[in-house]
Scaffold this motif. Sequence first.
Motif, mmCIF file in Angstrom:
data_model
loop_
_atom_site.group_PDB
_atom_site.id
_atom_site.type_symbol
_atom_site.label_atom_id
_atom_site.label_comp_id
_atom_site.label_asym_id
_atom_site.label_seq_id
_atom_site.Cartn_x
_atom_site.Cartn_y
_atom_site.Cartn_z
ATOM 1 N N LYS A 4 0.828 -1.213 0.000
ATOM 2 C CA LYS A 4 0.000 0.000 0.000
ATOM 3 C C LYS A 4 0.861 1.262 0.000
ATOM 4 N N LEU A 5 0.156 2.395 -0.117
ATOM 5 C CA LEU A 5 0.800 3.706 -0.106
ATOM 6 C C LEU A 5 0.164 4.562 1.005
ATOM 7 N N GLU A 22 -2.033 0.505 -4.426
ATOM 8 C CA GLU A 22 -1.049 0.937 -5.424
ATOM 9 C C GLU A 22 -1.726 1.553 -6.646
ATOM 10 N N PHE A 65 3.913 -1.369 3.355
ATOM 11 C CA PHE A 65 3.875 -0.129 2.564
ATOM 12 C C PHE A 65 5.092 0.039 1.660
ATOM 13 N N ALA A 313 0.546 10.292 -2.491
ATOM 14 C CA ALA A 313 0.762 8.847 -2.616
ATOM 15 C C ALA A 313 1.395 8.502 -3.960
ATOM 16 N N SER A 314 0.999 9.225 -5.016
ATOM 17 C CA SER A 314 1.563 8.915 -6.340
ATOM 18 C C SER A 314 3.031 9.330 -6.442
ATOM 19 N N VAL A 316 5.188 8.531 -4.305
ATOM 20 C CA VAL A 316 5.892 7.299 -3.935
ATOM 21 C C VAL A 316 6.122 6.456 -5.194
ATOM 22 N N LYS A 317 5.076 6.310 -6.001
ATOM 23 C CA LYS A 317 5.187 5.514 -7.229
ATOM 24 C C LYS A 317 6.190 6.119 -8.191
ATOM 25 N N SER A 320 9.800 5.917 -6.495
ATOM 26 C CA SER A 320 10.370 4.568 -6.306
ATOM 27 C C SER A 320 10.689 3.905 -7.652
#
Length: 322
Positions: A4-5, A22, A65, A313-314, A316-317, A320
Amino acid sequence: MLKKLIGIDLGGTTVKFAILTEEGEVQQKWSIETDIQEAGKNIVPNIIESINHRLELYGLSADAFIGIGMGSPGTVDREKGTVIGAFNLNWSTLQPVKELIEAGTGIPFYIDNDANVAALGERWKGAGENGADVVFVTLGTGVGGGIIADGNLIHGKVGAAGEIGHIIVDSEGYLCTCENQGCLETVASATGVVRLARDFSEKFSGESELKWLIDDGQEVTAKTVFEQAKRGDKLALIVVDKFYYYLGLACGNIGNILNPETIVIGGGVSAAGDMLLKGVEEYFLKYAFPTVKTSTKLKLAQLGNDAGVIGAASLVKQSSKN
């Protein structure tokens, strides 16, 4: 197990949190008050405590997470994860946010400017429909923005890219807090609309309830101005037309430089809705380059208050992957 985020939207009055899949589906949301006392020294400890408390509550551990993303006001160093000059948080000294939150939660942490993060949110799950080229203009007490080009946030040399509120729309115009003259922010923010209304009111001599409210010393907000315009008030119609002109001109310039798929208009003032969109579009089409007119669309934001946590949250995507 699917990871998850966590998204965090740090504001001057509240800190909003969300746990998302995600794919960007919000599973849990909560918020805490922002404690700006004592130079904001409790803000980060409160964030850490709130996250750990929620994870315990939901029976989740840190390794469930991928990461935590956060949008913050002030000057953000994305690499170091620090913030300075966030005056609405009383953060005048450098804050090592990333270091503290990673140590306190054991989860990787990513941070960016709050306007950029809201742009990411609208691009991913809102009006931007996950397009590669999206510009977000947010009309609140000021005018902010974020630019996504070829799927990436544009930051510029020192992170000052996307200062849409400081596009000059009237070189003879009002003095801005940035000390330039005639910035978009001086006429298209909530305070800017009221300023236009007061100025036009002085020269206006016809029948107008808006003029009566101003002359009577009643509280007049941007919402008042748009509501009066909807009712056909002559002064209000003049004021909102001037607002449409300034914002349409700015959007025309943005379109001509970037040719995004979508220019998304959000923030409190955008609550005026379709009437605002149509008015701005008229001037946008007047000032946009021919191929931009047919390929760049103006849309209203769709996520409201959730844009910040979803965009965070995006982050993080995005981060990463890199």
